[in-house]
Design a protein around this motif. Structure first.
Motif, PDB file in Angstrom:
ATOM      1  N   UNK A 166       0.646  -1.183   0.097  1.00 41.19           N
ATOM      2  CA  UNK A 166       0.038  -0.137   0.029  1.00 41.19           C
ATOM      3  C   UNK A 166       0.860   1.358   0.079  1.00 41.19           C
ATOM      4  N   UNK A 167       0.469   2.420  -0.409  1.00 41.77           N
ATOM      5  CA  UNK A 167       1.187   3.479  -0.422  1.00 41.77           C
ATOM      6  C   UNK A 167       1.623   4.070   1.048  1.00 41.77           C
ATOM      7  N   UNK A 168       2.612   4.807   1.247  1.00 47.10           N
ATOM      8  CA  UNK A 168       3.025   5.411   2.319  1.00 47.10           C
ATOM      9  C   UNK A 168       3.582   4.538   3.531  1.00 47.10           C
ATOM     10  N   UNK A 169       3.734   3.228   3.284  1.00 48.92           N
ATOM     11  CA  UNK A 169       4.471   2.242   4.352  1.00 48.92           C
ATOM     12  C   UNK A 169       5.605   2.342   4.569  1.00 48.92           C
ATOM     13  N   UNK A 170       6.639   3.375   3.855  1.00 55.16           N
ATOM     14  CA  UNK A 170       8.023   3.270   3.829  1.00 55.16           C
ATOM     15  C   UNK A 170       8.480   4.519   4.188  1.00 55.16           C
ATOM     16  N   UNK A 171       7.577   5.419   4.696  1.00 50.33           N
ATOM     17  CA  UNK A 171       7.976   6.687   4.997  1.00 50.33           C
ATOM     18  C   UNK A 171       9.537   6.956   5.674  1.00 50.33           C
ATOM     19  N   UNK A 172       9.452   6.192   6.854  1.00 51.60           N
ATOM     20  CA  UNK A 172      10.790   6.475   7.743  1.00 51.60           C
ATOM     21  C   UNK A 172      11.835   5.886   6.836  1.00 51.60           C
ATOM     22  N   UNK A 173      11.861   4.877   6.186  1.00 49.25           N
ATOM     23  CA  UNK A 173      12.968   4.286   5.552  1.00 49.25           C
ATOM     24  C   UNK A 173      13.452   5.157   4.464  1.00 49.25           C
ATOM     25  N   UNK A 174      12.318   5.578   3.685  1.00 47.38           N
ATOM     26  CA  UNK A 174      12.684   6.760   2.406  1.00 47.38           C
ATOM     27  C   UNK A 174      13.458   8.053   2.981  1.00 47.38           C
ATOM     28  N   UNK A 175      12.978   8.461   4.068  1.00 44.36           N
ATOM     29  CA  UNK A 175      13.545   9.528   4.786  1.00 44.36           C
ATOM     30  C   UNK A 175      14.883   9.257   5.055  1.00 44.36           C
ATOM     31  N   UNK A 176      15.273   8.122   5.709  1.00 46.89           N
ATOM     32  CA  UNK A 176      16.401   7.908   6.133  1.00 46.89           C
ATOM     33  C   UNK A 176      17.311   7.798   4.990  1.00 46.89           C
ATOM     34  N   UNK A 177      16.902   7.141   3.816  1.00 49.22           N
ATOM     35  CA  UNK A 177      17.659   7.215   2.484  1.00 49.22           C
ATOM     36  C   UNK A 177      18.102   8.378   1.988  1.00 49.22           C
ATOM     37  N   UNK A 178      16.956   9.471   1.983  1.00 46.88           N
ATOM     38  CA  UNK A 178      16.971  10.825   1.303  1.00 46.88           C
ATOM     39  C   UNK A 178      17.963  11.586   2.145  1.00 46.88           C
TER      40      UNK A 178
ATOM     41  N   UNK B  23       3.321  -3.799  -6.475  1.00 49.53           N
ATOM     42  CA  UNK B  23       2.618  -3.138  -7.486  1.00 49.53           C
ATOM     43  C   UNK B  23       3.506  -1.712  -7.591  1.00 49.53           C
ATOM     44  N   UNK B  24       4.412  -1.503  -6.991  1.00 52.29           N
ATOM     45  CA  UNK B  24       5.102  -0.138  -7.118  1.00 52.29           C
ATOM     46  C   UNK B  24       4.528   1.059  -6.381  1.00 52.29           C
ATOM     47  N   UNK B  25       3.642   0.716  -5.430  1.00 51.07           N
ATOM     48  CA  UNK B  25       2.947   1.792  -4.610  1.00 51.07           C
ATOM     49  C   UNK B  25       4.077   2.519  -3.976  1.00 51.07           C
ATOM     50  N   UNK B  26       5.023   1.887  -3.179  1.00 52.18           N
ATOM     51  CA  UNK B  26       6.089   2.665  -2.513  1.00 52.18           C
ATOM     52  C   UNK B  26       7.178   3.088  -3.541  1.00 52.18           C
ATOM     53  N   UNK B  27       7.214   2.434  -4.668  1.00 46.20           N
ATOM     54  CA  UNK B  27       8.168   3.088  -5.724  1.00 46.20           C
ATOM     55  C   UNK B  27       8.018   4.329  -5.818  1.00 46.20           C
ATOM     56  N   UNK B  28       6.679   4.764  -6.297  1.00 47.28           N
ATOM     57  CA  UNK B  28       6.247   6.110  -6.431  1.00 47.28           C
ATOM     58  C   UNK B  28       6.342   6.927  -5.266  1.00 47.28           C
ATOM     59  N   UNK B  29       6.165   6.511  -4.080  1.00 48.22           N
ATOM     60  CA  UNK B  29       6.487   7.321  -3.075  1.00 48.22           C
ATOM     61  C   UNK B  29       7.915   7.722  -2.907  1.00 48.22           C
ATOM     62  N   UNK B  30       8.900   6.676  -3.162  1.00 42.51           N
ATOM     63  CA  UNK B  30      10.257   7.283  -3.018  1.00 42.51           C
ATOM     64  C   UNK B  30      10.594   8.030  -4.277  1.00 42.51           C
ATOM     65  N   UNK B  31       9.959   7.540  -5.575  1.00 44.44           N
ATOM     66  CA  UNK B  31      10.333   8.653  -6.580  1.00 44.44           C
ATOM     67  C   UNK B  31      10.042  10.173  -6.474  1.00 44.44           C
ATOM     68  N   UNK B  32       8.855  10.157  -5.751  1.00 43.00           N
ATOM     69  CA  UNK B  32       8.499  11.503  -5.334  1.00 43.00           C
ATOM     70  C   UNK B  32       9.230  12.284  -4.411  1.00 43.00           C
TER      71      UNK B  32
END
Length: 286
Positions: free
Chosen positions: A52-64, A81-90
């Motif tokens: 689902x979208x939005x489930x990797x917010x903390x990991x994505x922030x760590x990487x950014x 399905x790429x939901x979280x890929x769209x989050x990281x791309x954004x």
């Protein structure tokens, strides 16, 4: 039960599922959450897809934070399905050189009939993984084990049509991500199994979520997967490992960021205690 077939009943979500047949015309599913809910219905080779979208917010922030504005080549492994890929791309904005969205299974094959039934197959082995009717959602593997279900749904006695590779393809990739990939040549969607070596361009960042854990893989397979990712990355490349867990009834995102060194991975930072396979990943080359 197919929620679409019982509109007047206030059925709980755990037994009333969204209609999988909507995926046959996925361009009609406008909301990413709605597509993710349907693409998460499938059990493939013993593993339940879940996203689902939005489930990797903390990991994505760590990487950014670690990237500090650089333009990485990202290999996103097990992206479903790429939901979280769209989050990281954004989150990266325009600051990436290439983004590979990968999963072992990007599509299924479907046969439909004039009774409104859809039979969905895993093309890798020809297994029928799900049957959807106007009122029911059936998992054939479970149905074989549960004789009561065969008696309750007599139409199953007619059997499941044999798999035909000519059946139409049904994408399990978010329509919005497919559109992004069409417009932006830097975004590539392709099949990849982490237990095999990566044969694409060398990434500078690998993100892998909900695959490297002992609920999904034994230690030997985790070491093999980690070794493949170690060999794919250059020295100084980053590996982000994420696990979404439920702890005391609450969803918790655990993440560990590692840096590839000459002899192995070095721990950079973790959130919420880090992932359970951190010790395996830190051993020489996985």
């Amino acid at each position: 039960m197919n929620r679409a077939g019982w509109p007047a009943l206030p059925l709980p979500r755990r037994i009333a599922l969204p209609d999988p047949r909507d995926l046959l015309s996925s361009e009609r599913i406008a909301a990413p959450d709605a597509f993710a809910a349907r693409s998460s219905l499938f059990v493939l080779r013993g593993t339940t897809r879940s996203t689902r979208p939005g489930r990797h917010r903390q990991g994505d922030a760590l990487l950014a934070r670690a990237l500090r504005g650089s333009s990485p080549v990202v290999l996103d492994v097990g992206a479903a399905d790429g939901s979280t890929s769209l989050d990281l791309i954004a989150a990266l904005g325009d600051r990436f050189a290439a983004y590979y969205v990968t999963d072992r299974t990007l599509s299924l094959r479907a046969r439909t009939d004039d009774r409104g039934r859809a039979f969905l197959y895993d093309a890798e082995d020809g297994t029928c993984v799900l049957i959807a009717t106007p009122r029911w959602v059936v998992y054939p593997a479970a149905e074989v084990r549960a004789g009561w279900l065969r008696r309750a749904l007599p139409w199953l006695r007619g059997g499941i049509p044999p798999f035909d590779p000519a059946y139409p393809e049904v994408s399990l990739v978010q329509p919005r991500l497919r559109e992004v990939a069409r417009r932006d040549a830097r975004v590539i969607v392709r099949a990849y199994n982490v237990l095999e070596p990566w044969d694409g361009p060398a990434p500078t960042v690998v993100k892998i979520a909900n695959l490297l854990n002992r609920a999904f893989l034994p230690d030997a397979a985790i070491r093999r997967a980690t070794r493949n990712l170690f060999r794919a990355l250059p020295r100084g490349g980053l590996l982000l490992v994420i696990d979404n867990r439920v702890v005391d009834g609450r969803p918790v995102e655990k993440a560990s960021l590692l840096e590839r060194d000459e002899g192995g991975f070095r721990h950079v930072e973790s959130v919420n205690g880090g992932t359970e396979i951190l010790d395996l990943a830190l051993r020489r080359g996985g």
